[in-house]
Design a protein around this motif. Structure first.
Motif, short mmCIF file in Angstrom:
data_model
loop_
_atom_site.label_atom_id
_atom_site.label_comp_id
_atom_site.label_asym_id
_atom_site.label_seq_id
_atom_site.Cartn_x
_atom_site.Cartn_y
_atom_site.Cartn_z
N MET A 1 0.85 -1.19 0.00
CA MET A 1 0.00 0.00 0.00
C MET A 1 0.89 1.25 0.00
N SER A 2 0.57 2.21 -0.90
CA SER A 2 1.37 3.43 -1.00
C SER A 2 1.07 4.37 0.15
N ILE A 3 1.97 5.35 0.32
CA ILE A 3 1.78 6.34 1.37
C ILE A 3 0.52 7.17 1.10
N THR A 4 0.29 7.53 -0.16
CA THR A 4 -0.90 8.32 -0.48
C THR A 4 -2.17 7.55 -0.14
N ASP A 5 -2.16 6.22 -0.36
CA ASP A 5 -3.33 5.40 0.00
C ASP A 5 -3.55 5.41 1.51
N ILE A 6 -2.45 5.41 2.26
CA ILE A 6 -2.58 5.44 3.73
C ILE A 6 -3.22 6.75 4.17
N TYR A 7 -2.78 7.86 3.58
CA TYR A 7 -3.38 9.15 3.92
C TYR A 7 -4.86 9.19 3.56
N LYS A 8 -5.20 8.59 2.39
CA LYS A 8 -6.61 8.55 1.99
C LYS A 8 -7.44 7.76 2.98
N ARG A 9 -6.89 6.65 3.47
CA ARG A 9 -7.62 5.83 4.43
C ARG A 9 -7.81 6.58 5.75
N GLN A 10 -6.77 7.32 6.15
CA GLN A 10 -6.89 8.11 7.38
C GLN A 10 -7.98 9.17 7.24
N ALA A 11 -8.02 9.84 6.10
CA ALA A 11 -9.04 10.87 5.87
C ALA A 11 -10.43 10.26 5.84
N ALA A 12 -10.56 9.11 5.15
CA ALA A 12 -11.86 8.45 5.06
C ALA A 12 -12.36 8.00 6.43
N LEU A 15 -13.64 11.05 8.31
CA LEU A 15 -14.92 11.52 7.78
C LEU A 15 -16.05 10.57 8.13
N GLU A 16 -15.75 9.27 8.15
CA GLU A 16 -16.78 8.29 8.54
C GLU A 16 -17.19 8.49 9.99
N GLU A 17 -16.21 8.73 10.86
CA GLU A 17 -16.52 8.98 12.27
C GLU A 17 -17.31 10.28 12.42
N ARG A 18 -16.98 11.27 11.59
CA ARG A 18 -17.71 12.53 11.64
C ARG A 18 -19.16 12.33 11.25
N THR A 19 -19.42 11.50 10.23
CA THR A 19 -20.79 11.21 9.80
C THR A 19 -21.61 10.60 10.93
N LYS A 20 -20.98 9.71 11.70
CA LYS A 20 -21.67 9.09 12.83
C LYS A 20 -22.02 10.13 13.89
N LEU A 50 -16.33 17.14 16.25
CA LEU A 50 -16.48 17.38 14.82
C LEU A 50 -15.35 18.24 14.28
N ILE A 51 -14.99 19.29 15.02
CA ILE A 51 -13.89 20.16 14.59
C ILE A 51 -12.58 19.37 14.53
N ARG A 52 -12.36 18.51 15.55
CA ARG A 52 -11.14 17.71 15.58
C ARG A 52 -11.07 16.76 14.38
N LEU A 53 -12.18 16.07 14.08
CA LEU A 53 -12.20 15.11 12.98
C LEU A 53 -12.04 15.80 11.63
N GLU A 54 -12.68 16.99 11.49
CA GLU A 54 -12.51 17.74 10.24
C GLU A 54 -11.05 18.12 10.03
N ALA A 55 -10.39 18.53 11.12
CA ALA A 55 -8.98 18.90 11.02
C ALA A 55 -8.13 17.68 10.66
N GLU A 56 -8.42 16.53 11.27
CA GLU A 56 -7.67 15.31 10.96
C GLU A 56 -7.82 14.92 9.49
N ALA A 57 -9.08 14.96 9.00
CA ALA A 57 -9.32 14.60 7.60
C ALA A 57 -8.62 15.58 6.66
N ARG A 58 -8.72 16.88 6.98
CA ARG A 58 -8.10 17.89 6.13
C ARG A 58 -6.58 17.73 6.12
#
Length: 392
Positions: A1-12, A15-20, A50-58
């Motif tokens: 798995m590439s580094i960019t894929d890891i970052y994408k998974r972290q963002a996803a 965002l999933e936790e934020r949706t909950k 929510l603010i924390r998760l948005e910052a993490e995803a961003r």
């Protein structure tokens, strides 16, 4: 798995936790079994998450984009890579870094004794939390019943019935006279509140706590405080028209010698609001008058508290109305109002944006918060009683 894929998974994942949390927030707002205090406490907690998760995803998305850009540049330069000498992400141990590393791989010197160079944020030992006192909720907007109108145009007009004819007695078989109704318009034109901060990427990367959340919290607090102040004291010139501005409510200036607003004055205001066909719903008080009202007692200082016994919510209510104390009210001021007669327009909610283009040559990141809110309006001036104690 590439580094960019890891970052994408972290963002996803963020965002999933934020949706909950958003779903949980809606269920709390719809739960009729919870008290207003319980709802407010839970909503504030979820807002922080929510603010924390948005910052993490961003942050994950930005790091992934920087990594992809660096790798693209490296391929154009011949694809030369170097081993990763820094701390690896989970699953990254077999990855190789480009010859042109991402911004997070660089670290400028930080003068730990110099606050301007990040010394307070990046010393040798700093707690992994900052004091949670930043998000000052608006005392004005917190009151239930205030009409918040959202709109999607440059401005909008709210029709307001100003007068109508009084029906009379009509004899049997006689023509019924035609009535008339006169309308005016409450016009709402948005104004913008904005705040801007900047920080070096070294401090953002190396701070022991989440600096992005801290900056976002500071900006939200600043805007909430300013809007709150203008909602009470605004002059209408480059600001909202506050409730204490002439014409927004009914001014009641107490005679000389009445240096404190008492419950007798509140009761008078209560009755005047009822006489206008409105229903009193809130008491706003400046800190000095809030103290006086809550401590007023029968028989001077020997009887029970007029607002209720100490086992009752004496600090929260009086005459069945909630008491909200705000330092944004002028001193010696108490407002008794029907909040359903107060209107405020919202063009766009508070937005926090981040730019790495600002101060690009200095490796700075800019944070901007904006809030577009339209003019405050009162449809019945007598429904807002502004009681002002005498200065002497």
């Amino acid at each position: 798995m590439s580094i960019t894929d890891i970052y994408k998974r972290q963002a996803a994942a963020a965002l999933e936790e934020r949706t909950k949390l958003v779903a949980e927030l809606r269920s709390i707002e719809a739960d009729q079994k919870l008290s207003s205090a319980d709802k407010r406490e839970r909503v504030e907690r979820i807002d922080r998450d929510l603010i924390r998760l948005e910052a993490e995803a961003r942050d994950a998305i930005e790091r992934g984009e920087r990594e992809a850009e660096v790798r693209a540049l490296a391929e154009k330069a011949g694809g030369i890579v170097l081993p990763n000498s820094g701390a690896a992400l989970p699953g990254e141990s077999e990855e190789w870094r480009s010859l042109l590393p991402s911004g997070s791989d660089f670290r400028a010197l930080v003068a730990e004794s110099s606050p301007g160079s990040g010394g307070y944020a990046v010393p040798s030992k700093t707690a992994d939390k900052y004091v949670e006192h930043l998000r000052a909720a608006s005392v004005f907007l917190r009151v239930p019943g205030i009409n918040v109108h959202r709109f999607d145009s440059g401005s909008f007009v709210l029709p307001n019935l100003t007068s109508s004819t009084t029906p009379g007695v009509v004899s049997e078989g006689a023509a019924i006279p035609e009535g008339t109704a006169n309308f005016a318009g409450l016009t709402f034109t948005p104004i913008k509140y904005a705040d801007l901060y900047r920080a070096s990427n070294e401090v953002l990367d190396d701070a022991a706590f989440e600096m992005r959340n801290l900056i976002s919290g500071v900006m939200v607090r600043n805007i909430a405080t300013q809007v709150d102040r203008d909602a009470f004291q605004g002059t209408g010139t480059a600001s909202l028209s506050g409730l204490t501005k002439a014409g927004m409510g009914t001014a009641v200036n107490l005679a000389t010698g009445n240096t404190v607003v008492k419950w007798d004055h509140i009761i008078d205001g209560f009755s005047d609001i009822e006489a206008a066909g409105a229903v009193p719903g809130v008491i706003w008080a400046s800190p000095d008058m809030g103290k006086a009202l809550r401590k007023e007692r029968e028989n001077a200082t020997t009887g029970g508290y007029l607002a209720g016994q100490v086992t009752d919510p004496v600090t929260k209510a009086g005459l069945g109305l909630p008491i909200y104390v705000s330092a944004n009210l002028p001193t010696k001021t108490v407002i008794v109002a029907d909040p359903t007669r107060i209107h405020i327009g919202v063009r766009s909610d508070v937005r926090v944006a981040v730019s790495e283009d600002f101060g690009f040559d200095k490796d700075l990141t800019a944070f901007r918060a904006t809030y577009r809110v339209a003019g405050l309006a009162v449809d019945t001036a007598s429904a807002v009683q502004v009681i002002k104690a005498s200065a002497s």
